[in-house]
Design a protein around this motif. Structure first.
Motif, PDB file in Angstrom:
ATOM      1  N   LYS A  11     -14.479  -3.117  -3.877  1.00 28.35           N
ATOM      2  CA  LYS A  11     -13.979  -2.067  -2.980  1.00 28.35           C
ATOM      3  C   LYS A  11     -12.754  -2.558  -2.210  1.00 28.35           C
ATOM      4  CE  LYS A  11     -15.289   1.381   0.381  1.00 28.35           C
ATOM      5  NZ  LYS A  11     -14.038   2.036   0.230  1.00 28.35           N
ATOM      6  N   PHE A  12     -12.794  -3.796  -1.742  1.00 22.04           N
ATOM      7  CA  PHE A  12     -11.656  -4.376  -1.027  1.00 22.04           C
ATOM      8  C   PHE A  12     -10.437  -4.433  -1.944  1.00 22.04           C
ATOM      9  CE2 PHE A  12      -9.094  -8.038   0.255  1.00 22.04           C
ATOM     10  CZ  PHE A  12      -8.885  -7.768   1.596  1.00 22.04           C
ATOM     11  N   ASP A  15      -9.028  -0.914  -2.528  1.00 30.12           N
ATOM     12  CA  ASP A  15      -8.308  -0.425  -1.348  1.00 30.12           C
ATOM     13  C   ASP A  15      -6.905  -1.025  -1.281  1.00 30.12           C
ATOM     14  OD1 ASP A  15     -10.483   1.110  -0.628  1.00 30.12           O
ATOM     15  OD2 ASP A  15     -11.239  -0.334   0.853  1.00 30.12           O
ATOM     16  N   ALA A  16      -6.812  -2.316  -1.516  1.00 30.76           N
ATOM     17  CA  ALA A  16      -5.507  -2.987  -1.473  1.00 30.76           C
ATOM     18  C   ALA A  16      -4.604  -2.471  -2.587  1.00 30.76           C
ATOM     19  CB  ALA A  16      -5.696  -4.506  -1.594  1.00 30.76           C
ATOM     20  N   ARG A  18      -4.760   0.446  -4.213  1.00 33.16           N
ATOM     21  CA  ARG A  18      -4.362   1.841  -3.958  1.00 33.16           C
ATOM     22  C   ARG A  18      -3.260   1.922  -2.908  1.00 33.16           C
ATOM     23  NH1 ARG A  18     -10.157   4.951  -4.225  1.00 33.16           N
ATOM     24  NH2 ARG A  18     -10.219   5.115  -6.488  1.00 33.16           N
ATOM     25  N   GLU A  19      -3.396   1.111  -1.889  1.00 36.69           N
ATOM     26  CA  GLU A  19      -2.349   1.121  -0.858  1.00 36.69           C
ATOM     27  C   GLU A  19      -1.029   0.627  -1.426  1.00 36.69           C
ATOM     28  OE1 GLU A  19      -1.481  -0.578   3.610  1.00 36.69           O
ATOM     29  OE2 GLU A  19      -3.544  -0.254   2.956  1.00 36.69           O
ATOM     30  N   SER A  23       1.204   3.959  -1.253  1.00 37.82           N
ATOM     31  CA  SER A  23       1.762   4.075   0.094  1.00 37.82           C
ATOM     32  C   SER A  23       3.281   3.967   0.113  1.00 37.82           C
ATOM     33  CB  SER A  23       1.170   2.999   1.010  1.00 37.82           C
ATOM     34  OG  SER A  23       1.672   1.728   0.629  1.00 37.82           O
ATOM     35  N   TYR A  34      -3.572  -7.380   4.077  1.00 37.97           N
ATOM     36  CA  TYR A  34      -4.922  -7.697   3.609  1.00 37.97           C
ATOM     37  C   TYR A  34      -5.203  -9.204   3.584  1.00 37.97           C
ATOM     38  CZ  TYR A  34      -5.856  -2.858   2.384  1.00 37.97           C
ATOM     39  OH  TYR A  34      -6.080  -1.504   2.436  1.00 37.97           O
ATOM     40  N   THR A  55     -14.495   1.362  -9.455  1.00 37.89           N
ATOM     41  CA  THR A  55     -15.096   1.801  -8.196  1.00 37.89           C
ATOM     42  C   THR A  55     -16.598   1.970  -8.416  1.00 37.89           C
ATOM     43  OG1 THR A  55     -14.783   4.131  -8.710  1.00 37.89           O
ATOM     44  CG2 THR A  55     -12.988   3.038  -7.543  1.00 37.89           C
TER      45      THR A  55
END
Length: 123
Positions: A11-12, A15-16, A18-19, A23, A34, A55
Motif C-alpha cells: 500500500k505504501f 501510494d508513492a 500513484r503520487e 501528481s 516518502y 493493491t
C-alpha cells in the motif's frame, strides 16, 4: 555487518507510485516526501506498471478469478463427461425413452412377481 533492507508494505509503495505518476510532481520530490531513494521509487514504478505490485482489491480479485477458473474447469469436465455419455448412447442406438420404458416395465414385472401367490412357498 551488512545493512538491513527496509521492507515497505504494498500500500505504501502504491501510494508513492500513484503520487509520482499522477501528481505532476518530480520523482525526486515524491521520493523525499516518502523518505525513500529516487532509484527505489523508479523501481517501484516499473514494478507497478508491469503488474508486480498489486493493491488489496486486485489481490482479492485475483483470488476470486482463480476460484472461478477452477470451478469453470470442473463444470466443463462434467459437461464433457455428460456429452460423451450422450454421444455413446446415440451411437449405440439406445434412446433415453427406451431405457425409461424398459426400466418401468421391469419394475412392474418385479412388483407383480412379489405379489404372485403362486411363487410364495408354504412351509
Amino acid at each position: 555487518m551488512g545493512r538491513k533492507r527496509k521492507a515497505y508494505p504494498d500500500k505504501f509503495k502504491i501510494d508513492a507510485v500513484r503520487e509520482a505518476l499522477h501528481s505532476g510532481a518530480e520523482r525526486t520530490e515524491v521520493a523525499i516526501k516518502y523518505n525513500i531513494a529516487q532509484s527505489t521509487l523508479s523501481e517501484w514504478i516499473t514494478m507497478f506498471l508491469e503488474g508486480k505490485i498489486l493493491t488489496d482489491e486486485q489481490k482479492a480479485l485475483e483470488e476470486k478469478i482463480a476460484i472461478l477458473e477452477k470451478q469453470q474447469e470442473t463444470i466443463l469436465m462434467e459437461l464433457g463427461k455428460k456429452q460423451l455419455e450422450i454421444d455413446l448412447l446415440k451411437k449405440t442406438g439406445v434412446c433415453w425413452r427406451t431405457l425409461k420404458t424398459d426400466n418401468s416395465k421391469a419394475k412392474r414385472q418385479k412388483r407383480s412377481k412379489a405379489y404372485d401367490f403362486r411363487t410364495v412357498q408354504t412351509a
